[in-house]
Design a protein around this motif. Structure first.
Motif, PDB file in Angstrom:
ATOM      1  N   ALA A 152      18.898  63.754  37.116  1.00  0.00           N
ATOM      2  CA  ALA A 152      19.829  62.675  37.442  1.00  0.00           C
ATOM      3  C   ALA A 152      19.760  61.545  36.425  1.00  0.00           C
ATOM      4  O   ALA A 152      20.743  60.808  36.230  1.00  0.00           O
ATOM      5  CB  ALA A 152      19.540  62.135  38.834  1.00  0.00           C
ATOM      6  N   GLU A 153      18.620  61.387  35.777  1.00  0.00           N
ATOM      7  CA  GLU A 153      18.429  60.296  34.819  1.00  0.00           C
ATOM      8  C   GLU A 153      19.000  60.614  33.438  1.00  0.00           C
ATOM      9  O   GLU A 153      19.020  59.743  32.566  1.00  0.00           O
ATOM     10  CB  GLU A 153      16.939  59.977  34.703  1.00  0.00           C
ATOM     11  N   GLN A 154      19.467  61.850  33.243  1.00  0.00           N
ATOM     12  CA  GLN A 154      20.020  62.249  31.954  1.00  0.00           C
ATOM     13  C   GLN A 154      21.514  61.892  31.882  1.00  0.00           C
ATOM     14  O   GLN A 154      22.145  61.616  32.903  1.00  0.00           O
ATOM     15  CB  GLN A 154      19.833  63.757  31.743  1.00  0.00           C
ATOM     16  N   PRO A 155      22.105  61.880  30.656  1.00  0.00           N
ATOM     17  CA  PRO A 155      23.553  61.645  30.542  1.00  0.00           C
ATOM     18  C   PRO A 155      24.331  62.649  31.401  1.00  0.00           C
ATOM     19  O   PRO A 155      24.013  63.843  31.397  1.00  0.00           O
ATOM     20  CB  PRO A 155      23.817  61.873  29.043  1.00  0.00           C
ATOM     21  N   TRP A 158      24.942  67.570  41.065  1.00  0.00           N
ATOM     22  CA  TRP A 158      25.905  68.139  42.019  1.00  0.00           C
ATOM     23  C   TRP A 158      26.173  69.613  41.708  1.00  0.00           C
ATOM     24  O   TRP A 158      26.300  70.443  42.627  1.00  0.00           O
ATOM     25  CB  TRP A 158      27.213  67.356  41.999  1.00  0.00           C
ATOM     26  N   LEU A 159      26.248  69.946  40.424  1.00  0.00           N
ATOM     27  CA  LEU A 159      26.459  71.346  40.042  1.00  0.00           C
ATOM     28  C   LEU A 159      25.283  72.213  40.488  1.00  0.00           C
ATOM     29  O   LEU A 159      25.472  73.343  40.948  1.00  0.00           O
ATOM     30  CB  LEU A 159      26.656  71.455  38.530  1.00  0.00           C
ATOM     31  N   TRP A 165      19.587  70.879  49.201  1.00  0.00           N
ATOM     32  CA  TRP A 165      19.576  69.630  49.958  1.00  0.00           C
ATOM     33  C   TRP A 165      18.863  68.532  49.178  1.00  0.00           C
ATOM     34  O   TRP A 165      19.290  67.366  49.189  1.00  0.00           O
ATOM     35  CB  TRP A 165      18.906  69.838  51.307  1.00  0.00           C
ATOM     36  N   SER A 166      17.795  68.893  48.469  1.00  0.00           N
ATOM     37  CA  SER A 166      17.099  67.929  47.615  1.00  0.00           C
ATOM     38  C   SER A 166      18.036  67.398  46.540  1.00  0.00           C
ATOM     39  O   SER A 166      18.033  66.197  46.228  1.00  0.00           O
ATOM     40  CB  SER A 166      15.872  68.587  46.972  1.00  0.00           C
ATOM     41  N   THR A 216      19.348  63.537  46.051  1.00  0.00           N
ATOM     42  CA  THR A 216      19.217  62.833  44.773  1.00  0.00           C
ATOM     43  C   THR A 216      20.569  62.318  44.304  1.00  0.00           C
ATOM     44  O   THR A 216      20.696  61.177  43.849  1.00  0.00           O
ATOM     45  CB  THR A 216      18.625  63.776  43.703  1.00  0.00           C
ATOM     46  N   ALA A 217      21.601  63.153  44.416  1.00  0.00           N
ATOM     47  CA  ALA A 217      22.938  62.774  43.952  1.00  0.00           C
ATOM     48  C   ALA A 217      23.512  61.608  44.751  1.00  0.00           C
ATOM     49  O   ALA A 217      24.245  60.775  44.205  1.00  0.00           O
ATOM     50  CB  ALA A 217      23.875  63.976  44.030  1.00  0.00           C
ATOM     51  N   THR A 218      23.182  61.532  46.035  1.00  0.00           N
ATOM     52  CA  THR A 218      23.723  60.472  46.892  1.00  0.00           C
ATOM     53  C   THR A 218      22.784  59.279  47.006  1.00  0.00           C
ATOM     54  O   THR A 218      23.109  58.290  47.674  1.00  0.00           O
ATOM     55  CB  THR A 218      24.013  61.024  48.306  1.00  0.00           C
TER      56      THR A 218
END
Length: 270
Positions: A60-63, A70-71, A119-120, A124-126
């Motif tokens: 999530a911290e990457q560009p 999400w993918l 789910w993890s 993270t995405a939300t």
């Protein structure tokens, strides 16, 4: 055509093959991230957790990280659909009923694992992840409070160790070859895929068995804080003699498993 017929038709469809391939690529990415974090841990970088949730946070911290997470989530849930269909309609050509239901139970268990990773990724995405305050230790503590809780935690540990051992066995005996089509097992590329699979299954099995060992130790000592997930298991490896070398070897092995997932996606056999 009723719902059951539709689901069975979906299980045999070409679109499911495409969905499985997409899911396996996502699964491979998760393992490569965990491998990278494990190696970073071995080299003294402890900022990220070498676990599924840690891998999602790192991604999530990457560009474009949010999109990538999400993918991964979508890929994992596609694998859940596959395994649930396999549980419901798979292995009908297996003449031994006990073996058939054992394989179906394995498919259901894998659906749970894929679902947990998915789910993890969603959390993270939300931004709704639970952080580092809860986790395996608090779950184990709750189990310990149940009647016979110590035995339950011990049984969980044994089950996890058994699963890890089964992966080591599949790697050592190369039973994972059944996941590759004939082309994926032949020639120079096929030989490389088999070597990657062997190293990957064995390394992943060892790491999972270590998690089970932590549960077993928590049950014996009646201390839920002794249990832990993959990150704590790898930290335990690091604290052993030659721990840095061992942890790097495990990290490289997990990376091999990730690359094997890509090969399996390319040469899918189910």
């Amino acid at each position: 055509m009723n719902a059951s017929d539709t689901a069975e038709q979906a299980h045999e469809s070409d679109w499911l093959d495409h969905a499985i391939r997409a899911g396996l690529v996502a699964y491979g990415v998760v393992h490569l991230l965990i491998a990278w974090l494990a190696i970073q841990l071995a080299l003294g970088e402890k900022a990220d957790s070498a676990s599924n949730s840690g891998a999602m946070q790192y991604l999530a911290e990457q560009p474009l990280g949010g999109v990538l997470v999400w993918l991964v989530a979508v890929g994992m849930f596609l694998l859940v659909v596959w395994r649930l269909l396999e549980f419901a309609f798979g292995y009908r050509d297996e003449s031994d009923e006990t073996k058939r239901w054992r394989k179906r139970a394995t498919s259901l268990g894998k659906a749970v694992i894929y679902g947990a990773i998915g789910w993890s990724a969603v959390q993270t995405a939300t931004g709704s992840g639970g952080g580092k305050g809860g986790g395996t230790g608090s779950t184990t503590a709750k189990l310990m409070q149940l009647p016979g809780g110590q035995l339950i935690v011990g049984a969980v540990g044994i089950a996890i160790i058994a699963y890890g051992g089964s992966l080591v066995y599949r790697g050592w005996t190369e039973k994972f070859r059944e996941h590759l089509d004939a082309q994926g097992q032949s020639g120079t590329d096929g030989s490389a895929y088999v070597k990657l699979g062997k190293a990957g299954y064995i390394a992943k099995g060892i790491s999972i068995a270590l998690v089970g060992g932590l549960f077993g130790y928590a049950a014996i000592t009646h201390d839920p804080k002794k249990s832990g997930g993959l990150d704590q298991a790898l930290q335990t490896v690091l604290e052993q003699p030659f721990g840095q070398v061992l942890l790097i070897a495990i990290g490289l092995g997990i990376a091999c498993y990730g690359v094997f997932c890509f090969a399996r996606a390319k040469h899918l056999s189910r």
